[in-house]
Motif scaffolding. Structure first.
Motif, short mmCIF file in Angstrom:
data_model
loop_
_atom_site.label_atom_id
_atom_site.label_comp_id
_atom_site.label_asym_id
_atom_site.label_seq_id
_atom_site.Cartn_x
_atom_site.Cartn_y
_atom_site.Cartn_z
N ARG A 233 9.51 63.91 64.18
CA ARG A 233 10.26 62.94 64.98
C ARG A 233 9.30 62.22 65.90
NH1 ARG A 233 16.25 64.88 66.10
NH2 ARG A 233 16.67 65.88 64.10
N ALA A 234 9.63 60.97 66.23
CA ALA A 234 8.76 60.17 67.09
C ALA A 234 9.56 59.52 68.21
CB ALA A 234 8.03 59.10 66.28
N VAL A 235 9.04 59.63 69.42
CA VAL A 235 9.63 58.97 70.59
C VAL A 235 8.70 57.82 70.96
CG1 VAL A 235 10.40 59.25 72.97
CG2 VAL A 235 10.59 61.17 71.36
N ILE A 236 9.22 56.60 70.99
CA ILE A 236 8.41 55.43 71.31
C ILE A 236 8.54 55.15 72.80
CG2 ILE A 236 8.05 52.98 70.85
CD1 ILE A 236 9.13 53.44 68.06
N THR A 237 7.41 55.16 73.50
CA THR A 237 7.43 55.07 74.97
C THR A 237 6.50 53.96 75.46
OG1 THR A 237 5.69 56.74 75.23
CG2 THR A 237 7.94 57.53 75.19
N SER A 238 6.86 53.41 76.61
CA SER A 238 6.12 52.29 77.20
C SER A 238 4.97 52.78 78.08
CB SER A 238 7.06 51.43 78.05
OG SER A 238 6.33 50.49 78.81
N MET A 239 3.83 52.13 77.92
CA MET A 239 2.69 52.35 78.80
C MET A 239 2.32 51.07 79.53
SD MET A 239 0.88 54.92 79.71
CE MET A 239 1.53 56.57 79.62
N GLU A 240 3.32 50.26 79.86
CA GLU A 240 3.07 49.04 80.64
C GLU A 240 2.71 49.38 82.08
OE1 GLU A 240 2.54 46.25 79.53
OE2 GLU A 240 3.53 46.10 77.60
N ALA A 241 3.00 50.61 82.48
CA ALA A 241 2.59 51.13 83.79
C ALA A 241 2.27 52.61 83.60
CB ALA A 241 3.72 50.95 84.82
N PRO A 242 1.54 53.22 84.52
CA PRO A 242 1.26 54.66 84.38
C PRO A 242 2.55 55.44 84.23
CG PRO A 242 -0.06 53.72 86.14
CD PRO A 242 0.91 52.65 85.72
N LEU A 243 2.50 56.48 83.38
CA LEU A 243 3.71 57.28 83.16
C LEU A 243 4.03 58.12 84.39
CD1 LEU A 243 5.96 58.21 81.31
CD2 LEU A 243 4.39 59.91 80.36
N GLY A 244 3.03 58.84 84.88
CA GLY A 244 3.21 59.66 86.08
C GLY A 244 2.59 58.98 87.29
N THR A 245 2.36 59.77 88.32
CA THR A 245 1.77 59.22 89.54
C THR A 245 0.36 59.74 89.80
OG1 THR A 245 2.80 60.97 90.86
CG2 THR A 245 4.02 58.91 90.64
N ALA A 246 -0.16 60.58 88.90
CA ALA A 246 -1.49 61.17 89.07
C ALA A 246 -2.40 60.70 87.95
CB ALA A 246 -1.41 62.69 89.09
N ILE A 247 -3.62 60.26 88.30
CA ILE A 247 -4.63 59.86 87.33
C ILE A 247 -5.89 60.63 87.66
CG2 ILE A 247 -5.92 57.93 86.32
CD1 ILE A 247 -3.71 56.06 87.44
N GLY A 248 -6.24 61.59 86.86
CA GLY A 248 -7.36 62.48 87.15
C GLY A 248 -6.99 63.89 86.75
N ASN A 249 -7.97 64.72 86.45
CA ASN A 249 -7.70 66.00 85.79
C ASN A 249 -6.98 67.03 86.66
OD1 ASN A 249 -9.11 65.61 83.05
ND2 ASN A 249 -10.58 64.83 84.52
N SER A 250 -7.56 67.42 87.79
CA SER A 250 -6.87 68.39 88.65
C SER A 250 -5.60 67.79 89.25
CB SER A 250 -7.80 68.88 89.76
OG SER A 250 -8.14 67.82 90.63
N LEU A 251 -5.63 66.48 89.52
CA LEU A 251 -4.44 65.81 90.06
C LEU A 251 -3.27 65.89 89.09
CD1 LEU A 251 -6.19 62.68 91.56
CD2 LEU A 251 -4.82 64.30 92.87
N GLU A 252 -3.57 65.79 87.80
CA GLU A 252 -2.50 65.85 86.80
C GLU A 252 -1.98 67.29 86.63
OE1 GLU A 252 -2.76 63.30 83.33
OE2 GLU A 252 -4.39 62.18 84.28
N VAL A 253 -2.84 68.27 86.83
CA VAL A 253 -2.37 69.66 86.84
C VAL A 253 -1.43 69.87 88.03
CG1 VAL A 253 -3.03 72.09 87.01
CG2 VAL A 253 -4.42 70.52 85.65
N ASP A 254 -1.82 69.35 89.20
CA ASP A 254 -0.94 69.44 90.38
C ASP A 254 0.40 68.74 90.11
OD1 ASP A 254 -2.53 70.92 92.15
OD2 ASP A 254 -3.64 69.15 92.80
N GLU A 255 0.35 67.60 89.42
CA GLU A 255 1.60 66.90 89.12
C GLU A 255 2.46 67.70 88.16
OE1 GLU A 255 3.18 62.44 88.44
OE2 GLU A 255 1.37 62.92 87.33
N ALA A 256 1.84 68.39 87.21
CA ALA A 256 2.60 69.23 86.29
C ALA A 256 3.32 70.35 87.04
CB ALA A 256 1.66 69.81 85.23
N VAL A 257 2.63 70.97 87.99
CA VAL A 257 3.26 72.02 88.79
C VAL A 257 4.42 71.44 89.61
CG1 VAL A 257 2.89 73.65 90.69
CG2 VAL A 257 1.20 73.46 88.85
N ASP A 258 4.21 70.27 90.20
CA ASP A 258 5.30 69.61 90.92
C ASP A 258 6.50 69.38 90.01
OD1 ASP A 258 4.10 69.47 93.39
OD2 ASP A 258 3.42 67.40 93.18
N ALA A 259 6.25 68.88 88.80
CA ALA A 259 7.34 68.59 87.86
C ALA A 259 8.07 69.86 87.46
CB ALA A 259 6.78 67.88 86.62
#
Length: 434
Positions: A233-259
């Motif tokens: 199955r495929a979900v088609i998603t927009s990348m016209e803007a960042p998906l999350g609010t974190a850009i960077g490796n540890s920052l994205e891990v922190d965002e995953a924990v927040d989520a």
């Protein structure tokens, strides 16, 4: 005349036979076909295209050019998830533990980042002690025991794809939908999953620039999965803007924990729910998309997803003592920029922000480039949000000695604030292809 016959057949628009495709890939992988001949064949495919059946045979030939991971010893329907890549895409770190907590085994091989998009393996290595490389027997044992393991792709998985990918990059044949589809799906099939869910992205921060091209790619990959007897199955998603609010490796891990703690951003969680629901459907745990999305919400609310993430981090040698207590990110410098205007966020240029973060050390331009796991950008607003003058807009995390004010000024130029609410914001999810 072999392999010239195969090159000429495709050049002339003929449909290649299964035998021709498999022999060509086998001979090229073994070094019996020269790079210049393979380049000519790739250009013929680029110009003439391939049928769904041809693309499936190419996929299977590349998948069988190396090892096929055997997951049959693991009970249940093993589901893999793949994203075509985008800015602030932390989905895997969130959805994998949620789906595993629901009882669907996730045995995933993930890549490293190259260019302006991050790789799951690099994000996980921001966690102290985390081992992204495991022997195959340990990988399988961990999935049997706890339903989740994430490791880097083995060098023996689809070696033909590695050879062809490097050649495509050097011969102007990258943007061919059959070649892209077979490259992605050969690795997914070789990784041994029973079913596959794809996140196919389009827009400024994605490889596919238009929704129509993303739809074509998604449909071709779903067709390949069907013909290979792997429900896809495929979900088609927009990348016209960042998906999350974190850009960077540890920052994205922190965002995953927040989520996983119930504090995820609306755009990111919309994709998490959609991808998670599809994984639960093909994994046999949900009877409908609505039921699957509700299960994802319940697993977040109950804390079971976060508990599975902690268990997973510990199982692969990572420190979990920080989870739920403090942020993982610790950068030498931090700089918070405030908004000077009042209105609405009407544009966020995700690709530009990704390239800025990469230049700071969050990504690599070449495979051998080192990564600084702690640098990056944390946004405080999403596309369409209202904002007032003096409100924090983003925090920049930088290396020692970096000119933070100058970098912040560049970042701010890619976040557009206007007085009027935008008339239309592209939906994050436009279509689900089953």
């Amino acid at each position: 005349m072999w392999p010239i016959d195969c090159i000429e057949h495709k050049r002339d628009g003929k449909v290649l036979t299964k035998e021709e495709i498999h022999r060509f890939i086998d001979d090229y992988t073994a070094g019996r076909i020269a790079d210049y001949q393979a380049a000519a064949w790739l250009m013929a495919v680029y110009l003439r295209g391939m049928t769904a059946e041809e693309t499936t045979e190419l996929t299977m030939a590349m998948a069988r050019s190396g090892d096929i991971v055997d997951l049959s010893s693991i009970p249940g329907v093993k589901v893999d998830k793949h994203s075509t890549g985008g800015i602030a895409d932390t989905t895997t770190l969130i959805v994998a533990p949620l789906v595993a907590a629901a009882g669907v085994p996730v045995a995933k091989m993930s890549g490293r980042g190259l260019g302006f998009t991050g790789g799951t393996a690099d994000k996980l290595e921001a966690i102290p002690g985390f081992r992204i490389e495991l022997p195959e027997d340990q990988f399988l044992q961990q999935v049997r025991r706890m339903g989740l393991a994430l490791i880097t792709q083995s060098g023996d998985i689809a070696p033909a794809d590695k050879l062809l990918y490097a050649l495509r990059d050097a011969t102007g044949t990258v943007e061919s939908i059959p070649l892209i589809a077979s490259s992605i799906m050969s690795k997914k099939i070789a990784s041994g999953a029973d079913a596959i869910v794809l996140d196919v992205k389009y827009g400024d921060g994605a490889f596919m620039k238009t929704k129509e091209d993303a739809r074509k790619l998604a449909r071709m990959m779903v067709d390949i999965g069907r013909l290979a007897h792997k429900p896809t199955r495929a979900v088609i998603t927009s990348m016209e803007a960042p998906l999350g609010t974190a850009i960077g490796n540890s920052l994205e891990v922190d965002e995953a924990v927040d989520a996983l703690s119930g504090r995820g951003g609306r755009r990111l969680m919309e994709v998490v729910r959609a991808i998670g629901a599809q994984m639960l459907l093909v994994g046999g745990k949900a009877g409908s998309e609505a039921e699957g999305e509700q299960m994802i919400d319940d697993l977040v609310a109950s804390g079971k997803g976060l508990a599975k993430f902690k268990e997973f981090v510990k199982a692969q040698g990572g420190s979990a003592s920080w989870i739920g207590k403090r942020l993982l990110t610790k950068a030498p410098q931090m700089f918070t920029a405030v908004c000077t205007d009042e209105g609405y966020i009407t544009e966020i240029h995700g690709r530009a922000l990704g390239e800025i973060a990469m230049a700071m050390g969050a990504g690599r331009a070449r495979k051998e480039d080192p990564i600084d796991p702690m640098v990056g950008i944390r946004l405080f607003k999403e596309l369409g949000d209202s904002i007032t003058a003096g409100e924090p807009l983003f925090t920049l995390y930088g290396k020692a000695g970096a000119d933070m004010a100058c970098i912040a000024q560049e970042i701010a130029s890619h976040i557009i604030v206007q007085s009027q609410r935008p008339d239309h914001i592209e939906p994050v999810i436009s279509e689900i292809i089953t």
